[in-house]
Design a protein around this motif. Sequence first.
Motif, mmCIF file in Angstrom:
data_model
loop_
_atom_site.group_PDB
_atom_site.id
_atom_site.type_symbol
_atom_site.label_atom_id
_atom_site.label_comp_id
_atom_site.label_asym_id
_atom_site.label_seq_id
_atom_site.Cartn_x
_atom_site.Cartn_y
_atom_site.Cartn_z
ATOM 1 N N MET A 231 -53.163 52.642 -111.314
ATOM 2 C CA MET A 231 -52.395 51.308 -112.090
ATOM 3 C C MET A 231 -53.195 49.742 -111.265
ATOM 4 O O MET A 231 -53.356 50.445 -109.819
ATOM 5 C CB MET A 231 -51.171 50.987 -111.026
ATOM 6 N N ASP A 232 -53.660 49.088 -111.356
ATOM 7 C CA ASP A 232 -54.696 48.045 -110.490
ATOM 8 C C ASP A 232 -53.705 47.273 -109.202
ATOM 9 O O ASP A 232 -52.338 47.857 -108.643
ATOM 10 C CB ASP A 232 -54.694 46.915 -111.195
ATOM 11 N N SER A 233 -53.594 47.283 -108.621
ATOM 12 C CA SER A 233 -53.379 46.312 -106.899
ATOM 13 C C SER A 233 -53.511 45.205 -106.680
ATOM 14 O O SER A 233 -54.774 44.754 -107.345
ATOM 15 C CB SER A 233 -53.236 47.113 -105.787
ATOM 16 N N TYR A 234 -53.471 44.278 -105.683
ATOM 17 C CA TYR A 234 -53.923 43.425 -105.947
ATOM 18 C C TYR A 234 -53.877 42.797 -104.177
ATOM 19 O O TYR A 234 -53.143 44.165 -103.427
ATOM 20 C CB TYR A 234 -53.069 42.046 -105.322
ATOM 21 N N HIS A 235 -55.098 42.980 -103.800
ATOM 22 C CA HIS A 235 -55.429 42.613 -101.878
ATOM 23 C C HIS A 235 -55.717 41.656 -102.196
ATOM 24 O O HIS A 235 -56.387 40.578 -102.303
ATOM 25 C CB HIS A 235 -57.130 42.765 -101.705
ATOM 26 N N ILE A 236 -54.620 40.904 -100.753
ATOM 27 C CA ILE A 236 -54.374 39.301 -100.398
ATOM 28 C C ILE A 236 -54.921 39.226 -98.896
ATOM 29 O O ILE A 236 -54.354 40.033 -98.697
ATOM 30 C CB ILE A 236 -52.808 39.661 -100.822
ATOM 31 N N ILE A 237 -55.664 38.129 -98.481
ATOM 32 C CA ILE A 237 -55.479 37.979 -97.470
ATOM 33 C C ILE A 237 -54.809 36.948 -96.517
ATOM 34 O O ILE A 237 -55.083 35.769 -97.459
ATOM 35 C CB ILE A 237 -56.792 37.321 -96.950
ATOM 36 N N GLY A 238 -53.772 37.014 -95.881
ATOM 37 C CA GLY A 238 -52.922 35.866 -95.840
ATOM 38 C C GLY A 238 -53.218 34.654 -94.927
ATOM 39 O O GLY A 238 -54.252 34.822 -94.836
ATOM 40 N N GLY A 239 -52.593 33.869 -95.112
ATOM 41 C CA GLY A 239 -52.561 32.833 -94.173
ATOM 42 C C GLY A 239 -53.515 31.408 -94.523
ATOM 43 O O GLY A 239 -53.762 30.525 -93.485
ATOM 44 N N ASN A 240 -53.690 31.800 -95.749
ATOM 45 C CA ASN A 240 -54.261 30.556 -96.988
ATOM 46 C C ASN A 240 -53.119 29.469 -97.639
ATOM 47 O O ASN A 240 -52.222 30.286 -98.738
ATOM 48 C CB ASN A 240 -55.441 30.718 -97.802
ATOM 49 N N ARG A 241 -53.221 27.930 -97.104
ATOM 50 C CA ARG A 241 -52.268 27.265 -97.658
ATOM 51 C C ARG A 241 -52.242 27.300 -99.205
ATOM 52 O O ARG A 241 -53.770 27.245 -99.903
ATOM 53 C CB ARG A 241 -51.934 25.311 -97.338
ATOM 54 N N ILE A 242 -50.923 27.172 -100.062
ATOM 55 C CA ILE A 242 -51.919 26.793 -102.095
ATOM 56 C C ILE A 242 -51.410 25.363 -101.412
ATOM 57 O O ILE A 242 -50.790 24.325 -100.848
ATOM 58 C CB ILE A 242 -50.030 26.529 -102.314
#
Length: 422
Positions: A1-12
């Motif tokens: 199953m697919d996954s998300y790789h997220i690098i945190g700390g960036n503002r929307i």
Amino acid sequence: MDSYHIIGGNRIFGSHKLTGAKNGVLPILAASLVTGDVCTIHNSPDLLDVNTMLAILKELGCKIQREKDAIVVDSSQLTQTYIPKVLGKEMRSSVFLLGPMLTRCGVVEMSQPGGCAIGARPIDLHLDALRKMGAEIKEEDGSLVCKSTGLKGTTIRLDFPSVGATENIMMAALSAEGETHIVHPAKEPEIEDLQNFLNACGSCVEGAGTGEIVISGKKPLHGTDYKVIPDRIEAGTFLAAAAATKGELLLENAAPAQMASTLAKFREMGCSLKIEQDKIYLKAPNRLKAIREIKTLPYPGFPTDMQSQFLTLMALADGQSKMTETIFENRFKHIDSLRDMGAIIEICGCSAKVTGVDQLQGCRVEAKDLRGGAAMVIAGLAASDETIVENICHIDRGYDKFEVALKNLGTKIERIQEDERK
Ligand code: EPZ
């Protein structure tokens, strides 16, 4: 199953155009088959659950065409009354076909519906109501056979304002003799959307959004062009992502009037909001305020579908908060993953007591249901370093190109396809 790789700390930061409501378009697609005509449903999101519903309609004999955000359903030639188990099990919304199929064909066979594992999710309210209207329903080893030689209008008093049961009764009542009164119905905006669609097809349905819905049966029905309302839960989810990342977001194609209880909680947590007709602008504070208690309730109360996302916000807020889930009995499954990221949460029965922390730590987590999965993405966006969210098929069921929209808003998120990881 697919996954998300997220690098945190960036503002929307930026603007996002909302798509049509998942929980609006699904019953409306099911309802389109009662017309035996051509219905064009505009503002339809491109979601796994919508595609599953279209696959079911095709199996039943409907001709389906998708033209950008419009779905054309031609239900003039139905060829079967059996909904394949493999499709019916994919989602809760297959249950919405009981009413329309009884109205159109007087018979339908299907398995018990699937959907997010957030509780037992029985369908007793649906079946009791249909039986009261004269349907003969056999339940045997997980499948349902429903038949009727003619439904009769009656008064159905719902013990709980079930969204799906309200919608099923509305659609079954279209073919019933006389009037059907639904007392204590669900009042969600999607119910009003369904009423407006059915009336555009020639029905006479009144009272959606109030304490009693009245349907006059046996009106001649025809196809129509219809635009689905915006997705208020998609809206709340993106606003929560902005709030979690100390960001700023302008939502377009929104329906703020349908989100009063959710917007009030963003304000209580320190977000500033500007509302115009179909726009919502949120600016997050540097640190979210804790909130004494949020209790999920039937509409117009705080929506259960926003509970998981707000739990993530509480995990980051300054102080003690409490979330009480009154709609589903097993909708805290994402708490373990939040704890893995450093959240301090204590579960007491149907409440979760949360002590906010300054920062969550990225780690490998998994989506266990649709909104819990979205809540883990929000946590990853706010966390330090990298978060991997696995099993994002749950998220694909209810959000249209989620990572594309989030990337356009300045965050670092990539979809890793299953085979890419091997
Ligand atoms: C709809 O589910 C939504 N799904 C759900 O959204 C939403 O959480 C829910 O309404 C409540 O707002 C769709 O519209 C496709 P219910 P539904 O019947 O119709 C109990 C999402 O994330 N109940 O209002 O299944 C039930 O177990 C999804 O988009 C019975 O006991 O919800 C639950 O505890 C998740 N017997 C409560 O009522 C019944 O016959 C609310 O269920 C039916 C329901």
